[in-house]
Design an enzyme around this catalytic site. Structure first.
Site, PDB file in Angstrom:
ATOM      1  N   HIS A 120       0.708  -0.933  -0.020  1.00 53.91           N
ATOM      2  CA  HIS A 120      -0.455   0.022  -0.289  1.00 53.91           C
ATOM      3  C   HIS A 120       0.898   1.373  -0.289  1.00 53.91           C
ATOM      4  CE1 HIS A 120      -4.290  -1.281   0.372  1.00 53.91           C
ATOM      5  NE2 HIS A 120      -4.063  -1.754   0.977  1.00 53.91           N
ATOM      6  N   CYS A 184       0.631   2.423  -4.988  1.00 52.40           N
ATOM      7  CA  CYS A 184      -0.249   2.759  -5.788  1.00 52.40           C
ATOM      8  C   CYS A 184       0.308   4.561  -6.112  1.00 52.40           C
ATOM      9  CB  CYS A 184      -1.402   3.119  -4.748  1.00 52.40           C
ATOM     10  SG  CYS A 184      -2.764   1.905  -5.108  1.00 52.40           S
TER      11      CYS A 184
END
Length: 206
Positions: A120, A184
């Protein structure tokens, strides 16, 4: 009546201050708890590996990715990005990523030419998983500890791709072994969506 109104205003003011203090402190608390948890898991992993090696000195078992999704498979360290994270078995589902950084695919093998690992990125938690991976650059070293092995890699490529571009997971026959690190990128504040994936490729140093 005025007395009660003043008291209510005082209480409301105190509550607002407490809420503001909590919101300010929460990212720092979360970072502390995450760092403590990952450090304990890495320490326990090293301890387990050492104990296993002492039990079987004659035959060193080849490191394998555990079938138990909750077990640590190894850990990754990137000094330039101040990252040191335990790695969990794949696939990188929301549940697995809640545990920590994980292999992207369920059938990932430590013998693969292209080992893909996902983590993440959080806007307000710089120490969380791969959030600070953007600090790495071409030439940055990556260390991947599995069992008694410490595999060394060097960053050779950094680029953005669309979330649907799963070709980054493919094996590349004839090429040196590599790690593909995925996180991301390009957060859209209006939609709350990360519109791209940042891909970091690190080639094994022999």
């Amino acid at each position: 009546m005025k007395k009660w109104t003043n008291r209510l205003m005082t209480i409301a003011g105190v509550v607002l201050i407490l809420v503001a203090a909590y919101l300010f402190a929460k990212p720092h608390i979360d970072n502390y708890l995450h760092d403590k948890d990952k450090d304990e898991k890495i320490e326990q992993y090293d301890k387990n590996v050492k104990e296993q090696a002492s039990k079987d000195k004659k035959q060193q078992a080849k490191p394998q990715i555990p079938k138990d999704k909750s077990k640590v498979a190894g850990y990754i360290e990137i000094p330039d990005a101040d990252i040191k994270e335990p790695v969990y078995p794949g696939p990188a589902t929301p549940e697995q990523l809640n545990r920590g950084v994980s292999f992207a695919e369920e059938n990932e093998s430590l013998d693969d030419q292209n080992i893909s690992i996902a983590g993440h990125t959080f806007i307000d938690r710089p120490n969380y998983q791969f959030t600070n991976l953007k600090a790495a650059k071409k030439g940055s070293m990556v260390y991947f500890k599995v069992g008694n092995e410490t595999r060394k890699y060097k960053m050779t490529s950094i680029r953005d791709v669309k979330p649907t571009d799963v070709g980054v997971l493919d094996e590349q026959k004839g090429k040196d072994k590599q790690l593909t690190l995925i996180t991301c990128d390009d957060y859209n504040e209006k939609t709350g969506v990360w519109e791209k994936r940042k891909i970091f490729v690190a080639t094994e140093v022999k």
